[in-house]
Design an enzyme around this catalytic site. Structure first.
Site, short mmCIF file in Angstrom:
data_model
loop_
_atom_site.label_atom_id
_atom_site.label_comp_id
_atom_site.label_asym_id
_atom_site.label_seq_id
_atom_site.Cartn_x
_atom_site.Cartn_y
_atom_site.Cartn_z
CB SER A 143 -0.94 0.01 1.21
OG SER A 143 -0.22 -0.13 2.43
CG HIS B 143 -1.05 4.02 3.97
ND1 HIS B 143 -1.47 3.60 5.20
CD2 HIS B 143 -0.66 2.89 3.30
CE1 HIS B 143 -1.37 2.29 5.28
NE2 HIS B 143 -0.87 1.83 4.14
#
Length: 285
Positions: free
Chosen positions: A36, A264
């Site tokens: 990710s 992220h």
């Protein structure tokens, strides 16, 4: 007409902070592998039909492919992937994804691979360190990872070393012409943290920081041992950690202000990472 389209596209790349390298390779066959941190979950626009991978068409691989003028581009990065998913199908909430190494072919000329964080549980590690209340009510996550005089996170990191060397060899076997680059991970915690803006205590912020430094050092060392390149994302992301403002940060905090998954990269981060990736792959050509 084709020249006009190319000129307009080049102008767009310049506007978003990316330039087309003078030595960009024409006809590059580029395959992006990873988890990710590479796929870009929730960054617009998410790519169809493999929505289970939460892959953005603005992740650093897509931006790199456009900047270098790749003739063929296959992005199989997928949220939740670990090294096992290089070799076997990956189950997501929205279906099964083929092994990522299946995207490689004999004519592949460029490979980036950003993997390993899920093998050692990076996301769970950072979430475990979130602490809404300081001691004595809250406690330090550092203590959870010390056992028998060893740091469990570093043990897991060291256990990954031979796996990554073997993965590089397996990529080379399937793509013998390719230049291969292991991509490191960004700065997720600044020195001393910024509690309570990001609710990670000072001691734990420094622990996360030192642990990620060690992990990235391991990736660089194993890339060198395997004879492949390494792209550092930790250094360029300093000053763009989750403690910084929404327009400055490259990594979103626990409560994102930009479209991205917590802890992220956001779109700014992907542009910053693309700059580093483009520079590395162009210099090595």
């Amino acid at each position: 007409m084709i020249r006009t389209v190319r000129t307009l596209f080049a102008a767009v790349l310049v506007l978003v902070g990316l330039t087309i390298p003078a030595q960009a390779a024409a006809g590059e066959v580029y395959v992006a592998l990873g988890d990710s941190a590479a796929s870009g979950p929730l960054i617009p626009n998410q790519v169809l039909p493999q929505l289970g991978c939460f892959r953005s068409d603005r992740n650093y691989a897509h931006l790199t492919a456009a900047a270098i003028g790749a003739s063929t581009f296959r992005d199989v990065t997928c949220s939740g992937a670990d090294t096992r998913d290089m070799y076997q199908s990956q189950n997501t909430d929205l279906g099964s994804m083929p092994p990522q190494l299946d995207a490689l072919s004999a004519d592949t000329t460029l490979v980036t691979v950003q993997i390993g964080a899920n093998d050692v549980g990076l996301t769970g590690f950072i979430e475990d360190c979130l602490n809404l209340l300081p001691p004595p009510v809250g406690d330090y996550c550092y203590d959870d990872y010390q056992s028998g005089g060893q740091d469990e996170w570093r043990v897991k990191t060291d256990n990954l070393r031979p796996v990554l060397v073997q993965l590089a060899a397996d990529i080379r076997a399937r793509a013998p012409q390719a230049r291969i680059f292991v991509v490191g991970y960004a700065t997720y915690a600044r020195e001393n943290g910024c509690y309570p803006t990001v609710p990670i205590l000072r001691r734990d912020a420094n622990y996360i920081r030192s642990t990620l430094v060690y992990f990235n050092q391991m990736l660089a060392e194993q890339a060198a041992a395997a004879g492949v390149g390494f792209i550092d994302l930790q250094s360029p992301s300093v000053g763009h950690d989750p403690c910084t403002g929404p327009n400055t940060r490259w990594i979103e905090p626990y409560v994102p202000a930009n479209p991205a998954t917590p802890f992220h990269p956001n779109a700014n981060g992907m542009r910053g990472f693309a700059t580093a990736v483009i520079a590395s792959v162009s210099a090595a050509h």
